[in-house]
Design an enzyme around this catalytic site. Structure first.
Site, PDB file in Angstrom:
ATOM      1  N   HIS A  47       0.851  -1.192   0.000  1.00 23.01           N
ATOM      2  CA  HIS A  47       0.000   0.000   0.000  1.00 23.01           C
ATOM      3  C   HIS A  47       0.885   1.239   0.000  1.00 23.01           C
ATOM      4  O   HIS A  47       2.047   1.193   0.427  1.00 23.01           O
ATOM      5  CB  HIS A  47      -0.911   0.010   1.229  1.00 23.01           C
ATOM      6  CG  HIS A  47      -1.990  -1.015   1.179  1.00 23.01           C
ATOM      7  ND1 HIS A  47      -3.113  -0.948   1.976  1.00 23.01           N
ATOM      8  CD2 HIS A  47      -2.140  -2.144   0.427  1.00 23.01           C
ATOM      9  CE1 HIS A  47      -3.901  -1.968   1.728  1.00 23.01           C
ATOM     10  NE2 HIS A  47      -3.325  -2.717   0.793  1.00 23.01           N
ATOM     11  N   GLU A  49       1.040   3.914   1.847  1.00 22.67           N
ATOM     12  CA  GLU A  49       1.602   4.320   3.133  1.00 22.67           C
ATOM     13  C   GLU A  49       2.758   3.417   3.546  1.00 22.67           C
ATOM     14  O   GLU A  49       3.780   3.895   4.048  1.00 22.67           O
ATOM     15  CB  GLU A  49       0.515   4.294   4.223  1.00 22.67           C
ATOM     16  CG  GLU A  49      -0.605   5.277   3.999  1.00 22.67           C
ATOM     17  CD  GLU A  49      -1.788   4.699   3.214  1.00 22.67           C
ATOM     18  OE1 GLU A  49      -2.907   5.199   3.393  1.00 22.67           O
ATOM     19  OE2 GLU A  49      -1.590   3.743   2.413  1.00 22.67           O
ATOM     20  N   CYS A  77      -5.971   2.400   5.674  1.00 21.90           N
ATOM     21  CA  CYS A  77      -6.659   1.158   6.003  1.00 21.90           C
ATOM     22  C   CYS A  77      -6.124   0.630   7.339  1.00 21.90           C
ATOM     23  O   CYS A  77      -5.133   1.147   7.861  1.00 21.90           O
ATOM     24  CB  CYS A  77      -6.444   0.139   4.888  1.00 21.90           C
ATOM     25  SG  CYS A  77      -4.788  -0.591   4.888  1.00 21.90           S
ATOM     26  N   CYS A  80      -2.314  -0.208   7.236  1.00 21.72           N
ATOM     27  CA  CYS A  80      -1.479   0.988   7.165  1.00 21.72           C
ATOM     28  C   CYS A  80      -1.538   1.770   8.472  1.00 21.72           C
ATOM     29  O   CYS A  80      -0.525   2.301   8.925  1.00 21.72           O
ATOM     30  CB  CYS A  80      -1.907   1.854   5.987  1.00 21.72           C
ATOM     31  SG  CYS A  80      -1.563   1.069   4.389  1.00 21.72           S
TER      32      CYS A  80
END
Length: 150
Positions: A47, A49, A77, A80
């Site tokens: 992801h 991040e 999310c 993250c």
């Protein structure tokens, strides 16, 4: 934030992953950049991040990002968010909300709900095995004199 959004757009247009971007900033200097790279890397954890946090940690040669902030094109999310807490980031700025993400097919609600469910009732079966053997490593950690605490 504009840079995080541009990273999201560029990664999405290059079919690297979903429409998400992030930057990590320390003392007004970008030390980590990331866009969602799940598709291009076949890595569910890639992801934006996470990618930005990994780059920032490499940049400062430390696994903690005290005094740093993260700008994410979307509310992080659960995975993250966990990484943000583990990295000890000081603040999170985000653009879109998790509800905005859910409307385009990125719905994390099942994960948030699973956190509230007892382990034995979760949708993915979970069972503790070999605990007595695994605990030996924890005992060794407790006794380890040269460990780095984090």
């Amino acid at each position: 934030m504009q840079i995080a959004i541009e990273l999201a757009q560029r990664g999405m247009r290059n079919n690297e992953g979903g429409p998400f971007g992030a930057i990590v900033v320390k003392d007004n200097i970008i030390i980590g950049r990331g866009n969602n790279r799940v598709i291009i890397t076949n890595d569910t954890t890639a992801h934006a991040e996470i990618v930005a946090i990994r780059e920032a940690c490499q940049y400062i040669n430390n696994f903690q990002l005290d005094g740093c902030v993260i700008y994410a094109s979307c509310e992080p999310c659960p995975m993250c968010l966990g990484a943000i807490y583990w990295a000890r980031l000081s603040k999170v700025y985000y653009g879109c909300t998790k509800m905005d993400a859910a409307q385009i097919g990125f719905d994390d609600e099942i994960i948030y709900k699973e956190f509230q469910v007892p382990v034995h009732e979760r949708s993915i079966p979970m069972e503790s095995i070999s605990r007595d053997i695994a605990l030996r490593v924890f005992v060794e950690w407790e006794e380890k004199r040269d460990k780095t605490r984090y």
